[in-house]
Write a protein that holds these residues in place. Sequence first.
Motif, PDB file in Angstrom:
ATOM      1  N   ASP A  22       0.860  -1.187   0.000  1.00  0.00           N
ATOM      2  CA  ASP A  22       0.000   0.000   0.000  1.00  0.00           C
ATOM      3  C   ASP A  22       0.895   1.236   0.000  1.00  0.00           C
ATOM      4  O   ASP A  22       1.637   1.473   0.957  1.00  0.00           O
ATOM      5  N   PHE A  23       0.832   2.028  -1.057  1.00  0.00           N
ATOM      6  CA  PHE A  23       1.772   3.138  -1.224  1.00  0.00           C
ATOM      7  C   PHE A  23       1.643   4.182  -0.120  1.00  0.00           C
ATOM      8  O   PHE A  23       2.648   4.613   0.463  1.00  0.00           O
ATOM      9  N   GLU A  24       0.427   4.602   0.176  1.00  0.00           N
ATOM     10  CA  GLU A  24       0.234   5.643   1.195  1.00  0.00           C
ATOM     11  C   GLU A  24       0.730   5.176   2.559  1.00  0.00           C
ATOM     12  O   GLU A  24       1.363   5.933   3.299  1.00  0.00           O
ATOM     13  N   GLU A  25       0.439   3.936   2.889  1.00  0.00           N
ATOM     14  CA  GLU A  25       0.898   3.382   4.163  1.00  0.00           C
ATOM     15  C   GLU A  25       2.421   3.311   4.188  1.00  0.00           C
ATOM     16  O   GLU A  25       3.056   3.628   5.200  1.00  0.00           O
ATOM     17  N   ALA A  26       3.001   2.919   3.067  1.00  0.00           N
ATOM     18  CA  ALA A  26       4.462   2.821   2.987  1.00  0.00           C
ATOM     19  C   ALA A  26       5.115   4.181   3.232  1.00  0.00           C
ATOM     20  O   ALA A  26       6.099   4.286   3.972  1.00  0.00           O
ATOM     21  N   VAL A  27       4.570   5.231   2.636  1.00  0.00           N
ATOM     22  CA  VAL A  27       5.116   6.579   2.832  1.00  0.00           C
ATOM     23  C   VAL A  27       5.001   6.989   4.296  1.00  0.00           C
ATOM     24  O   VAL A  27       5.927   7.565   4.878  1.00  0.00           O
ATOM     25  N   GLN A  28       3.868   6.682   4.898  1.00  0.00           N
ATOM     26  CA  GLN A  28       3.621   7.047   6.295  1.00  0.00           C
ATOM     27  C   GLN A  28       4.668   6.434   7.228  1.00  0.00           C
ATOM     28  O   GLN A  28       5.218   7.118   8.099  1.00  0.00           O
ATOM     29  N   TYR A  29       4.981   5.166   7.037  1.00  0.00           N
ATOM     30  CA  TYR A  29       5.949   4.481   7.900  1.00  0.00           C
ATOM     31  C   TYR A  29       7.382   4.849   7.510  1.00  0.00           C
ATOM     32  O   TYR A  29       8.253   4.969   8.368  1.00  0.00           O
ATOM     33  N   PHE A  30       7.605   5.045   6.220  1.00  0.00           N
ATOM     34  CA  PHE A  30       8.937   5.421   5.735  1.00  0.00           C
ATOM     35  C   PHE A  30       9.341   6.798   6.254  1.00  0.00           C
ATOM     36  O   PHE A  30      10.513   7.032   6.562  1.00  0.00           O
ATOM     37  N   ALA A  31       8.384   7.719   6.370  1.00  0.00           N
ATOM     38  CA  ALA A  31       8.683   9.071   6.853  1.00  0.00           C
ATOM     39  C   ALA A  31       9.242   9.048   8.270  1.00  0.00           C
ATOM     40  O   ALA A  31       9.963   9.954   8.679  1.00  0.00           O
ATOM     41  N   VAL A  32       8.941   7.997   9.012  1.00  0.00           N
ATOM     42  CA  VAL A  32       9.428   7.861  10.389  1.00  0.00           C
ATOM     43  C   VAL A  32      10.683   6.993  10.456  1.00  0.00           C
ATOM     44  O   VAL A  32      11.673   7.353  11.083  1.00  0.00           O
ATOM     45  N   PHE A  33      10.657   5.849   9.789  1.00  0.00           N
ATOM     46  CA  PHE A  33      11.739   4.866   9.943  1.00  0.00           C
ATOM     47  C   PHE A  33      12.703   4.803   8.756  1.00  0.00           C
ATOM     48  O   PHE A  33      13.682   4.052   8.792  1.00  0.00           O
ATOM     49  N   GLY A  34      12.438   5.576   7.715  1.00  0.00           N
ATOM     50  CA  GLY A  34      13.208   5.471   6.481  1.00  0.00           C
ATOM     51  C   GLY A  34      14.695   5.715   6.626  1.00  0.00           C
ATOM     52  O   GLY A  34      15.126   6.612   7.346  1.00  0.00           O
ATOM     53  N   GLY A  35      15.468   4.895   5.938  1.00  0.00           N
ATOM     54  CA  GLY A  35      16.910   5.077   5.871  1.00  0.00           C
ATOM     55  C   GLY A  35      17.710   4.328   6.915  1.00  0.00           C
ATOM     56  O   GLY A  35      18.942   4.311   6.855  1.00  0.00           O
ATOM     57  N   MET A  36      17.027   3.690   7.867  1.00  0.00           N
ATOM     58  CA  MET A  36      17.742   3.043   8.969  1.00  0.00           C
ATOM     59  C   MET A  36      17.959   1.548   8.760  1.00  0.00           C
ATOM     60  O   MET A  36      18.726   0.917   9.484  1.00  0.00           O
ATOM     61  N   GLY A  37      17.255   0.974   7.810  1.00  0.00           N
ATOM     62  CA  GLY A  37      17.418  -0.459   7.558  1.00  0.00           C
ATOM     63  C   GLY A  37      16.730  -1.339   8.579  1.00  0.00           C
ATOM     64  O   GLY A  37      17.008  -2.542   8.654  1.00  0.00           O
ATOM     65  N   TRP A  38      15.814  -0.760   9.357  1.00  0.00           N
ATOM     66  CA  TRP A  38      15.102  -1.546  10.362  1.00  0.00           C
ATOM     67  C   TRP A  38      13.940  -2.300   9.722  1.00  0.00           C
ATOM     68  O   TRP A  38      13.294  -1.811   8.803  1.00  0.00           O
ATOM     69  N   THR A  39      13.674  -3.474  10.248  1.00  0.00           N
ATOM     70  CA  THR A  39      12.473  -4.203   9.847  1.00  0.00           C
ATOM     71  C   THR A  39      11.288  -3.621  10.607  1.00  0.00           C
ATOM     72  O   THR A  39      11.338  -3.466  11.826  1.00  0.00           O
ATOM     73  N   VAL A  40      10.242  -3.280   9.869  1.00  0.00           N
ATOM     74  CA  VAL A  40       9.080  -2.615  10.463  1.00  0.00           C
ATOM     75  C   VAL A  40       7.828  -3.441  10.173  1.00  0.00           C
ATOM     76  O   VAL A  40       7.539  -3.750   9.015  1.00  0.00           O
ATOM     77  N   ASP A  41       7.120  -3.809  11.221  1.00  0.00           N
ATOM     78  CA  ASP A  41       5.884  -4.576  11.074  1.00  0.00           C
ATOM     79  C   ASP A  41       4.734  -3.601  10.833  1.00  0.00           C
ATOM     80  O   ASP A  41       4.172  -3.042  11.774  1.00  0.00           O
ATOM     81  N   MET A  42       4.387  -3.403   9.567  1.00  0.00           N
ATOM     82  CA  MET A  42       3.374  -2.407   9.237  1.00  0.00           C
ATOM     83  C   MET A  42       1.947  -2.875   9.517  1.00  0.00           C
ATOM     84  O   MET A  42       0.996  -2.149   9.230  1.00  0.00           O
ATOM     85  N   SER A  43       1.814  -4.062  10.095  1.00  0.00           N
ATOM     86  CA  SER A  43       0.486  -4.471  10.558  1.00  0.00           C
ATOM     87  C   SER A  43       0.185  -3.826  11.913  1.00  0.00           C
ATOM     88  O   SER A  43      -0.956  -3.803  12.362  1.00  0.00           O
ATOM     89  N   LYS A  44       1.236  -3.287  12.551  1.00  0.00           N
ATOM     90  CA  LYS A  44       1.065  -2.603  13.833  1.00  0.00           C
ATOM     91  C   LYS A  44       0.834  -1.111  13.596  1.00  0.00           C
ATOM     92  O   LYS A  44       1.389  -0.539  12.653  1.00  0.00           O
ATOM     93  N   PRO A  45       0.056  -0.455  14.457  1.00  0.00           N
ATOM     94  CA  PRO A  45      -0.139   0.995  14.324  1.00  0.00           C
ATOM     95  C   PRO A  45       1.192   1.730  14.434  1.00  0.00           C
ATOM     96  O   PRO A  45       2.080   1.328  15.198  1.00  0.00           O
ATOM     97  N   LEU A  46       1.326   2.807  13.684  1.00  0.00           N
ATOM     98  CA  LEU A  46       2.573   3.563  13.665  1.00  0.00           C
ATOM     99  C   LEU A  46       2.943   4.076  15.054  1.00  0.00           C
ATOM    100  O   LEU A  46       4.111   3.998  15.464  1.00  0.00           O
TER     101      LEU A  46
END
Length: 304
Positions: A22-46
């Motif tokens: 989901d592109f919009e969801e990806a941007v939302q989580y990337f804006a916070v965690f982007g660039g760090m190489g962390w695994t992010v469980d996007m099934s969890k609330p941001l």
Amino acid sequence: MAKFPTLLEQFRSFCFQNNATDFEEAVQYFAVFGGMGWTVDMSKPLDELIEEKILKNYRYIHGDIAKITQSNQTHHALLSALAVGDRREFSAFKRADAVREDGKASIKFLIDNGILIRDISQDQPVDENEVVSDKLHFTLPFMRFWFSSISPYYKGIKEGDYTEVKERWGHLQYEFNDLIYDQLVMELVKLDFPNDPVVKIGSYWDKKTDIDILARTKSGKVIAGASKYSKAKANKSELTKLKEKCEQAQIDVNVFVIFSKSGFSSELKKEKGEAVRLMSLKNLSYLIDNLKPKDLLVNTNKKY
């Protein structure tokens, strides 16, 4: 690969690593965690992930960042100013209450150490005597989030009180993604001219006018664009305003581009043609098509 991966390279890596569809969801989580190489469980609330991965690991992450910034107060003040302001260098000096000489030295340090990169207006102002301040980008989305929403509230965080952080993020989060979209829309514009490649792209600004996108192709065509992120459809007035801004800046434009997350009015759709291009969220989603293992960036950051 360049020393610093582009935002698109970081975004594609993030989406591949975290199975984002989901592109919009990806941007939302990337804006916070982007660039760090962390695994992010996007099934969890941001908000839950921010507390789990960042707030609860504050001391460790702060320690890692302090090694880069040398815990310099001017560096931190400028980074926090740039993370929430208009990104203009001179504005950041004022917001951070930094003397210009100290501010310039600090900015140089932050650029040399890979935290910031310069963003220069894509054309000269109409007034030849006007001094236009450069803008600055964070190289990693996470660092922008950290200095906008975490670092300024360290006292409460250290004591386990996240009230201020959550209140601050509650106010910021709805427009926080816009800058990421701005940069991704530019990547889309570059792809939209395959037969006449874009050789220069960015934004234009002076003391009176801001143009979201200003680009030039190999053949010399000038492209100007505007982005709209609200829930309302973009209408013809968006195109009119963009044309007026270009006239005010005395920029002759060959192609106008309007990006809208929420689509376009029927009146604006009628304007679509060779000289007016309309781009939607669906078009932007093409940026994460065909993700492959080669898109995954090698990252040496500690994982949280």
